[in-house]
Design a protein around this motif. Structure first.
Motif, short mmCIF file in Angstrom:
data_model
loop_
_atom_site.label_atom_id
_atom_site.label_comp_id
_atom_site.label_asym_id
_atom_site.label_seq_id
_atom_site.Cartn_x
_atom_site.Cartn_y
_atom_site.Cartn_z
N ALA A 1 2.61 -5.72 -2.65
CA ALA A 1 2.55 -7.15 -2.38
C ALA A 1 1.12 -7.65 -2.23
CB ALA A 1 3.35 -7.47 -1.11
N ALA A 2 0.27 -6.83 -1.68
CA ALA A 2 -1.10 -7.26 -1.43
C ALA A 2 -2.00 -6.79 -2.56
CB ALA A 2 -1.60 -6.70 -0.11
N ALA A 3 -2.94 -7.61 -2.93
CA ALA A 3 -3.90 -7.26 -3.97
C ALA A 3 -5.30 -7.55 -3.46
CB ALA A 3 -3.64 -8.08 -5.23
N PRO A 4 -6.30 -6.76 -3.86
CA PRO A 4 -7.66 -7.01 -3.41
C PRO A 4 -8.17 -8.34 -3.93
CG PRO A 4 -7.64 -5.39 -5.18
CD PRO A 4 -6.21 -5.64 -4.80
N PRO A 5 -9.11 -8.96 -3.21
CA PRO A 5 -9.67 -10.23 -3.68
C PRO A 5 -10.22 -10.10 -5.10
CG PRO A 5 -10.44 -9.71 -1.46
CD PRO A 5 -9.73 -8.49 -1.97
N ARG A 6 -10.01 -11.14 -5.91
CA ARG A 6 -10.44 -11.09 -7.30
C ARG A 6 -11.89 -11.52 -7.44
NH1 ARG A 6 -5.62 -13.97 -8.82
NH2 ARG A 6 -4.08 -12.58 -9.74
N SER A 7 -12.53 -10.95 -8.46
CA SER A 7 -13.82 -11.44 -8.88
C SER A 7 -13.61 -12.75 -9.64
CB SER A 7 -14.49 -10.42 -9.80
OG SER A 7 -13.70 -10.22 -10.96
N ARG A 8 -14.69 -13.44 -9.97
CA ARG A 8 -14.57 -14.66 -10.75
C ARG A 8 -13.90 -14.40 -12.10
NH1 ARG A 8 -13.28 -19.67 -11.82
NH2 ARG A 8 -14.57 -20.67 -13.42
N PRO A 9 -14.30 -13.35 -12.85
CA PRO A 9 -13.60 -13.08 -14.11
C PRO A 9 -12.11 -12.81 -13.91
CG PRO A 9 -15.68 -11.92 -14.09
CD PRO A 9 -15.49 -12.47 -12.70
N GLY A 10 -11.76 -12.10 -12.82
CA GLY A 10 -10.36 -11.83 -12.55
C GLY A 10 -9.58 -13.09 -12.26
N SER A 11 -10.20 -14.03 -11.54
CA SER A 11 -9.54 -15.30 -11.24
C SER A 11 -9.33 -16.12 -12.51
CB SER A 11 -10.38 -16.10 -10.23
OG SER A 11 -10.46 -15.43 -8.99
N VAL A 12 -10.34 -16.12 -13.39
CA VAL A 12 -10.22 -16.86 -14.65
C VAL A 12 -9.09 -16.27 -15.49
CG1 VAL A 12 -11.36 -17.34 -16.86
CG2 VAL A 12 -12.59 -17.70 -14.71
N ALA A 13 -9.00 -14.94 -15.54
CA ALA A 13 -7.94 -14.30 -16.31
C ALA A 13 -6.57 -14.65 -15.74
CB ALA A 13 -8.14 -12.78 -16.33
N ALA A 14 -6.46 -14.67 -14.41
CA ALA A 14 -5.17 -15.01 -13.78
C ALA A 14 -4.80 -16.46 -14.08
CB ALA A 14 -5.25 -14.80 -12.27
N GLU A 15 -5.78 -17.37 -14.05
CA GLU A 15 -5.52 -18.78 -14.37
C GLU A 15 -5.08 -18.92 -15.83
OE1 GLU A 15 -9.02 -20.96 -13.39
OE2 GLU A 15 -8.97 -20.39 -11.29
N PHE A 16 -5.67 -18.11 -16.70
CA PHE A 16 -5.30 -18.14 -18.11
C PHE A 16 -3.84 -17.72 -18.29
CE2 PHE A 16 -4.84 -15.63 -22.06
CZ PHE A 16 -5.10 -16.62 -23.00
N VAL A 17 -3.43 -16.64 -17.62
CA VAL A 17 -2.05 -16.16 -17.72
C VAL A 17 -1.09 -17.22 -17.18
CG1 VAL A 17 -0.42 -14.45 -16.82
CG2 VAL A 17 -2.63 -13.71 -17.69
N THR A 18 -1.47 -17.86 -16.07
CA THR A 18 -0.64 -18.92 -15.51
C THR A 18 -0.50 -20.08 -16.49
OG1 THR A 18 -1.29 -18.33 -13.25
CG2 THR A 18 -0.38 -20.54 -13.59
N LEU A 19 -1.59 -20.40 -17.17
CA LEU A 19 -1.58 -21.49 -18.15
C LEU A 19 -0.60 -21.19 -19.28
CD1 LEU A 19 -2.86 -24.16 -19.10
CD2 LEU A 19 -4.64 -22.81 -20.21
N LEU A 20 -0.54 -19.95 -19.71
CA LEU A 20 0.38 -19.58 -20.79
C LEU A 20 1.84 -19.67 -20.34
CD1 LEU A 20 -1.24 -16.49 -22.55
CD2 LEU A 20 -1.62 -18.92 -22.95
N ALA A 21 2.07 -19.55 -19.03
CA ALA A 21 3.45 -19.53 -18.53
C ALA A 21 3.97 -20.89 -18.12
CB ALA A 21 3.53 -18.58 -17.34
N THR A 22 3.20 -21.97 -18.34
CA THR A 22 3.65 -23.29 -17.95
C THR A 22 4.82 -23.74 -18.81
OG1 THR A 22 2.06 -24.35 -19.45
CG2 THR A 22 1.36 -23.99 -17.17
N PRO A 23 5.68 -24.64 -18.25
CA PRO A 23 6.82 -25.11 -19.03
C PRO A 23 6.44 -25.82 -20.32
CG PRO A 23 7.10 -25.64 -16.70
CD PRO A 23 5.70 -25.11 -16.87
N GLU A 24 5.19 -26.31 -20.40
CA GLU A 24 4.77 -27.01 -21.62
C GLU A 24 4.52 -26.07 -22.78
OE1 GLU A 24 3.39 -27.51 -18.61
OE2 GLU A 24 4.47 -29.37 -18.20
#
Length: 316
Positions: A185-208
């Motif tokens: 359940a817990a994950a280590p804090p992300r670096s900036r590149p890791g945060s950008v990658a996570a935002e990208f994956v979230t963007l792909l999963a949007t209902p649009e």
């Protein structure tokens, strides 16, 4: 009831009018408006057991305590063997098939409700990659207790109930993530590149649906194409272009199997102006034409898995 699902444009039989994929939204009346609702399948209403494919703009957790039939999420069907705990993410397609005697609770909430525990968004994404958990023993007991407490807090609305609801939901999500087969359940804090990658994956999963290009994604996220490519490759082991293609194929499969849209219309929905090019793309990615895939039913009655577009790390 403080919340319900609304299906715009439904026909007289409760099923969607027209050929498009219906989208359910969370409606919470004033004055106690919260981006959250919980109730039984009966109190939430008939849309909570909709037998036709549909999407949500919100998260849904279902706790099934009785009934027979199947719950289908995207292209995977799960037999009901109560008690079960199911997770459906915004934008996923799901439906209930041949269900009788369905009993249990439905929990509906948006990302906004995760204000106190924003990391729960990633945990929920991990849970929705399998979508369906069979509960037994101690897990069945604590799940039933937590759901009952959530329902009680929501119905009584005592002072401070909002914060209690958020805390109980957090406990439910984290404990579900601990069950066999779940990621930590817990994950280590992300670096900036890791945060950008996570935002990208979230963007792909949007209902649009998936954006049309890597450049469009980079502009949306406020980074350069080269930075996005490096960040996503480092975090997922795949390029942004590969993940966009996978997301578009995944969406095309959903639409082919779950709507009556023509191949031309499906092509347009997933960003292809030329249906012939879409057909070549789909065949190259799946090994079948869109028509053959639709006629074959996508092997929906087999308990197979689509490759996930969620973040993962490459083998060391």
């Amino acid at each position: 009831m403080r919340g319900t699902t609304v299906l715009p444009g439904k026909g007289n039989n409760g099923e969607p009018a027209g050929e498009g994929m219906p989208m359910h939204r969370l409606e919470v009346p004033m004055p106690n408006a919260l981006p959250f609702a919980i109730g039984t399948f009966d109190t939430i209403g008939p849309m909570s057991r909709a037998p036709f494919p549909h999407r949500h703009t919100f998260h849904e957790i279902v706790h099934v305590t009785g009934g027979t039939g199947r719950h289908v999420v995207d292209l995977t069907g799960f037999a009901l063997r109560p008690p079960n705990l199911g997770f459906i993410a915004p934008g996923q397609v799901h439906q209930w098939q041949d269900v009788t005697g369905l009993e249990g609770h439905v929990i509906l909430f948006t990302d906004d409700f995760l204000l106190d525990h924003p990391a729960d968004r990633e945990i929920l994404r991990a849970l929705t990659r399998r979508s369906w958990l069979d509960l037994s023993g101690e897990a069945a007991e604590w799940t039933a207790r937590l759901v009952a407490e959530l329902d009680g807090e929501y119905r009584t609305g005592a002072e401070g109930f909002q914060s209690v609801l958020r805390a109980l939901l957090h406990v439910l999500v984290v404990r579900a993530a601990r069950l066999p087969g779940r990621r930590p359940a817990a994950a280590p804090p992300r670096s900036r590149p890791g945060s950008v990658a996570a935002e990208f994956v979230t963007l792909l999963a949007t209902p649009e649906g998936a954006p049309p290009s890597v450049r469009t994604c980079a502009e949306h996220l406020g980074v350069s194409v080269s930075y996005l490519s490096e960040a996503v490759k480092a975090s997922t082991g795949r390029t942004p272009g590969e993940l966009i293609r996978q997301a578009r194929v995944h969406e095309a499969k959903r639409l082919l199997l779950r709507t009556e849209l023509s191949v031309r219309q499906v092509a347009g929905r997933v960003g292809f102006g030329d249906p012939a090019y879409f057909c070549r793309f789909f065949r190259r990615e799946t090994g079948a034409s869109p028509g053959d895939f639709r006629r074959g039913g996508g092997d929906i009655h087999h308990d197979h898995r689509l490759p996930s577009i969620a973040r993962h790390r490459s083998p060391a």
